[in-house]
Design a protein around this motif. Structure first.
Motif, PDB file in Angstrom:
ATOM      1  N   ASN A 202      32.794  75.070  17.056  1.00 16.45           N
ATOM      2  CA  ASN A 202      34.006  74.839  16.267  1.00 16.45           C
ATOM      3  C   ASN A 202      34.865  73.768  16.924  1.00 16.45           C
ATOM      4  O   ASN A 202      35.017  73.742  18.149  1.00 16.45           O
ATOM      5  N   ILE A 203      35.430  72.935  16.079  1.00 18.23           N
ATOM      6  CA  ILE A 203      36.326  71.873  16.540  1.00 18.23           C
ATOM      7  C   ILE A 203      37.731  72.143  15.975  1.00 18.23           C
ATOM      8  O   ILE A 203      37.857  72.722  14.894  1.00 18.23           O
ATOM      9  N   ALA A 204      38.739  71.738  16.718  1.00 17.69           N
ATOM     10  CA  ALA A 204      40.112  71.815  16.205  1.00 17.69           C
ATOM     11  C   ALA A 204      40.774  70.453  16.346  1.00 17.69           C
ATOM     12  O   ALA A 204      40.653  69.800  17.384  1.00 17.69           O
ATOM     13  N   LEU A 205      41.453  70.029  15.298  1.00 23.69           N
ATOM     14  CA  LEU A 205      42.202  68.765  15.311  1.00 23.69           C
ATOM     15  C   LEU A 205      43.673  69.144  15.231  1.00 23.69           C
ATOM     16  O   LEU A 205      44.133  69.661  14.200  1.00 23.69           O
ATOM     17  N   CYS A 206      44.397  68.944  16.313  1.00 22.59           N
ATOM     18  CA  CYS A 206      45.790  69.409  16.371  1.00 22.59           C
ATOM     19  C   CYS A 206      46.730  68.298  15.912  1.00 22.59           C
ATOM     20  O   CYS A 206      47.047  67.386  16.697  1.00 22.59           O
ATOM     21  N   GLN A 207      47.123  68.356  14.681  1.00 26.49           N
ATOM     22  CA  GLN A 207      48.054  67.353  14.120  1.00 26.49           C
ATOM     23  C   GLN A 207      49.474  67.777  14.516  1.00 26.49           C
ATOM     24  O   GLN A 207      50.130  68.539  13.820  1.00 26.49           O
ATOM     25  N   LEU A 208      49.905  67.294  15.665  1.00 23.85           N
ATOM     26  CA  LEU A 208      51.132  67.787  16.292  1.00 23.85           C
ATOM     27  C   LEU A 208      52.368  67.067  15.782  1.00 23.85           C
ATOM     28  O   LEU A 208      52.332  65.862  15.519  1.00 23.85           O
ATOM     29  N   SER A 209      53.469  67.792  15.730  1.00 21.77           N
ATOM     30  CA  SER A 209      54.759  67.116  15.555  1.00 21.77           C
ATOM     31  C   SER A 209      55.163  66.607  16.930  1.00 21.77           C
ATOM     32  O   SER A 209      54.949  67.270  17.944  1.00 21.77           O
ATOM     33  N   ILE A 210      55.716  65.409  16.950  1.00 22.49           N
ATOM     34  CA  ILE A 210      56.035  64.765  18.228  1.00 22.49           C
ATOM     35  C   ILE A 210      57.505  64.369  18.221  1.00 22.49           C
ATOM     36  O   ILE A 210      58.009  63.849  17.228  1.00 22.49           O
ATOM     37  N   THR A 211      58.171  64.651  19.332  1.00 22.78           N
ATOM     38  CA  THR A 211      59.602  64.325  19.417  1.00 22.78           C
ATOM     39  C   THR A 211      59.807  63.312  20.539  1.00 22.78           C
ATOM     40  O   THR A 211      58.858  62.916  21.217  1.00 22.78           O
ATOM     41  N   SER A 212      61.073  62.950  20.761  1.00 20.12           N
ATOM     42  CA  SER A 212      61.346  62.022  21.863  1.00 20.12           C
ATOM     43  C   SER A 212      61.481  62.770  23.189  1.00 20.12           C
ATOM     44  O   SER A 212      61.754  62.162  24.209  1.00 20.12           O
ATOM     45  N   ASP A 213      61.294  64.073  23.171  1.00 18.09           N
ATOM     46  CA  ASP A 213      61.454  64.875  24.381  1.00 18.09           C
ATOM     47  C   ASP A 213      60.081  65.202  24.969  1.00 18.09           C
ATOM     48  O   ASP A 213      59.383  66.103  24.498  1.00 18.09           O
ATOM     49  N   LYS A 214      59.728  64.466  25.989  1.00 18.64           N
ATOM     50  CA  LYS A 214      58.402  64.657  26.594  1.00 18.64           C
ATOM     51  C   LYS A 214      58.243  66.073  27.139  1.00 18.64           C
ATOM     52  O   LYS A 214      57.167  66.669  27.074  1.00 18.64           O
ATOM     53  N   GLU A 215      59.353  66.617  27.650  1.00 13.01           N
ATOM     54  CA  GLU A 215      59.269  67.970  28.218  1.00 13.01           C
ATOM     55  C   GLU A 215      59.029  69.027  27.157  1.00 13.01           C
ATOM     56  O   GLU A 215      58.626  70.144  27.464  1.00 13.01           O
ATOM     57  N   ARG A 216      59.313  68.693  25.937  1.00 12.13           N
ATOM     58  CA  ARG A 216      58.955  69.607  24.828  1.00 12.13           C
ATOM     59  C   ARG A 216      57.527  69.308  24.330  1.00 12.13           C
ATOM     60  O   ARG A 216      56.772  70.201  23.984  1.00 12.13           O
ATOM     61  N   ASN A 217      57.164  68.024  24.292  1.00 13.78           N
ATOM     62  CA  ASN A 217      55.871  67.651  23.698  1.00 13.78           C
ATOM     63  C   ASN A 217      54.680  68.209  24.480  1.00 13.78           C
ATOM     64  O   ASN A 217      53.675  68.597  23.889  1.00 13.78           O
ATOM     65  N   ILE A 218      54.810  68.244  25.788  1.00 11.81           N
ATOM     66  CA  ILE A 218      53.654  68.678  26.588  1.00 11.81           C
ATOM     67  C   ILE A 218      53.376  70.180  26.399  1.00 11.81           C
ATOM     68  O   ILE A 218      52.256  70.547  26.043  1.00 11.81           O
ATOM     69  N   PRO A 219      54.374  71.061  26.590  1.00 12.30           N
ATOM     70  CA  PRO A 219      54.065  72.478  26.325  1.00 12.30           C
ATOM     71  C   PRO A 219      53.736  72.747  24.860  1.00 12.30           C
ATOM     72  O   PRO A 219      52.944  73.647  24.547  1.00 12.30           O
ATOM     73  N   HIS A 220      54.287  71.955  23.974  1.00 13.28           N
ATOM     74  CA  HIS A 220      53.977  72.133  22.549  1.00 13.28           C
ATOM     75  C   HIS A 220      52.483  71.847  22.306  1.00 13.28           C
ATOM     76  O   HIS A 220      51.805  72.604  21.601  1.00 13.28           O
ATOM     77  N   ALA A 221      51.979  70.781  22.915  1.00 14.55           N
ATOM     78  CA  ALA A 221      50.552  70.466  22.778  1.00 14.55           C
ATOM     79  C   ALA A 221      49.712  71.564  23.438  1.00 14.55           C
ATOM     80  O   ALA A 221      48.680  71.983  22.913  1.00 14.55           O
ATOM     81  N   ARG A 222      50.200  72.045  24.574  1.00 15.66           N
ATOM     82  CA  ARG A 222      49.445  73.092  25.274  1.00 15.66           C
ATOM     83  C   ARG A 222      49.306  74.345  24.397  1.00 15.66           C
ATOM     84  O   ARG A 222      48.232  74.934  24.291  1.00 15.66           O
ATOM     85  N   GLU A 223      50.398  74.716  23.746  1.00 20.88           N
ATOM     86  CA  GLU A 223      50.335  75.903  22.862  1.00 20.88           C
ATOM     87  C   GLU A 223      49.320  75.694  21.738  1.00 20.88           C
ATOM     88  O   GLU A 223      48.589  76.598  21.373  1.00 20.88           O
ATOM     89  N   ALA A 224      49.288  74.478  21.204  1.00 24.83           N
ATOM     90  CA  ALA A 224      48.337  74.207  20.110  1.00 24.83           C
ATOM     91  C   ALA A 224      46.895  74.293  20.621  1.00 24.83           C
ATOM     92  O   ALA A 224      46.011  74.816  19.936  1.00 24.83           O
ATOM     93  N   ILE A 225      46.663  73.797  21.833  1.00 24.99           N
ATOM     94  CA  ILE A 225      45.310  73.857  22.400  1.00 24.99           C
ATOM     95  C   ILE A 225      44.921  75.319  22.640  1.00 24.99           C
ATOM     96  O   ILE A 225      43.809  75.752  22.319  1.00 24.99           O
ATOM     97  N   GLU A 226      45.876  76.090  23.190  1.00 27.68           N
ATOM     98  CA  GLU A 226      45.575  77.510  23.458  1.00 27.68           C
ATOM     99  C   GLU A 226      45.279  78.255  22.164  1.00 27.68           C
ATOM    100  O   GLU A 226      44.334  79.026  22.079  1.00 27.68           O
TER     101      GLU A 226
END
Ligand SMILES: O=C(O)CCC(=O)C(=O)O
Length: 242
Positions: free
Chosen positions: A5-29
């Motif tokens: 199975n593959i997942a394509l995480c179409q993430l919302s991205i903000t100007s806050d890098k400190e939010r974007n990284i854990p947000h991506a991590r949650e999507a991967i998890e």
């Protein structure tokens, strides 16, 4: 692994890098906990897609002080037992692709964007053997170049992954067409992953992250909002179609 199975995480991205990284991590998890063995993130997922942001948010990936985006991917891949393109299940960086064809566009009254103002193009094709097959990597505009995809096919790739961020000017006409064309030209799988659309920024992305099969068929896709596309890849289809 010929079926996974593959997942394509179409993430919302903000100007806050400190939010974007854990947000991506949650999507991967979330993707891994739902059975995905390969997780793809969008082009430029830790910052907005704009000339001013690129150097401000960039990381020195070879640096020893733990660049935050790099470290997150390297930790989460083995913790979740998945390949985060292109971090292996052991957490090691398997390959680094430098965008080959930069996107410089100037359509008066429509869109002007010049990546070459801030980026330097790479000069190598990137093909990587992973637990989920041999993958050819391209970034966004690279998908427009059939020669690159043909080269990957000739080198035995099963899947081409293009993290991308097409825009409102070229997305509607070309995004799906390019994916389906590259897949059917070469009779292999093509996966794309875009950021979710944000209409409040200068560069508005098209979205529509998609998995295409070796006859150019759309296996799974989404609209322009934040979403994870889940799909199954079965490499035996490649031989079958050929
Ligand atoms: O090729 C296109 O039309 C869009 C490419 C693009 O947005 C990119 O390379 O970032």
């Amino acid at each position: 692994m010929s079926k996974f199975n593959i997942a394509l995480c179409q993430l919302s991205i903000t100007s806050d890098k400190e939010r974007n990284i854990p947000h991506a991590r949650e999507a991967i998890e979330h993707a891994a906990q739902n059975g995905s063995k390969l997780v793809v993130l969008p082009e430029i997922w830790n910052c907005p897609y704009s000339d001013e942001s690129l150097s401000k948010y960039a990381e020195e990936i070879e640096s020893e002080d733990g660049p935050p985006s790099f470290s997150m991917l390297s930790e989460v891949a083995p913790a979740q037992g998945c390949v985060c393109c292109v971090f292996g299940m052991d957490g090691k960086l398997k390959a680094k692709h430098r965008k080959l064809h930069l996107f410089d566009v100037d359509i008066p009254g429509d869109i002007t964007f010049k990546e070459s103002d801030t980026l330097t193009a790479g000069d190598e094709a990137t093909i990587v053997d992973t637990d989920v097959g041999r993958i050819g990597i391209g970034i966004c505009h690279n998908i427009r170049f059939p020669e690159l995809a043909m080269l990957y096919a000739a080198r035995g790739a099963h899947l081409l992954c293009y993290p991308g961020a097409f825009n409102m000017s070229t997305g509607q006409l070309l995004w799906e067409l390019m994916q389906r064309a590259r897949a059917v030209d070469n009779q292999l799988f093509v996966a794309t992953c875009s950021p979710a659309r944000d209409t409040n920024v200068s560069y508005i992305t098209w979205g529509h992250s998609t998995l295409v099969g070796p006859f150019g068929e759309i296996i799974a896709s989404t609209g322009h909002e934040e979403a994870t596309v889940f799909a199954e890849i079965d490499y035996s289809l490649i031989q079958f179609r050929r």
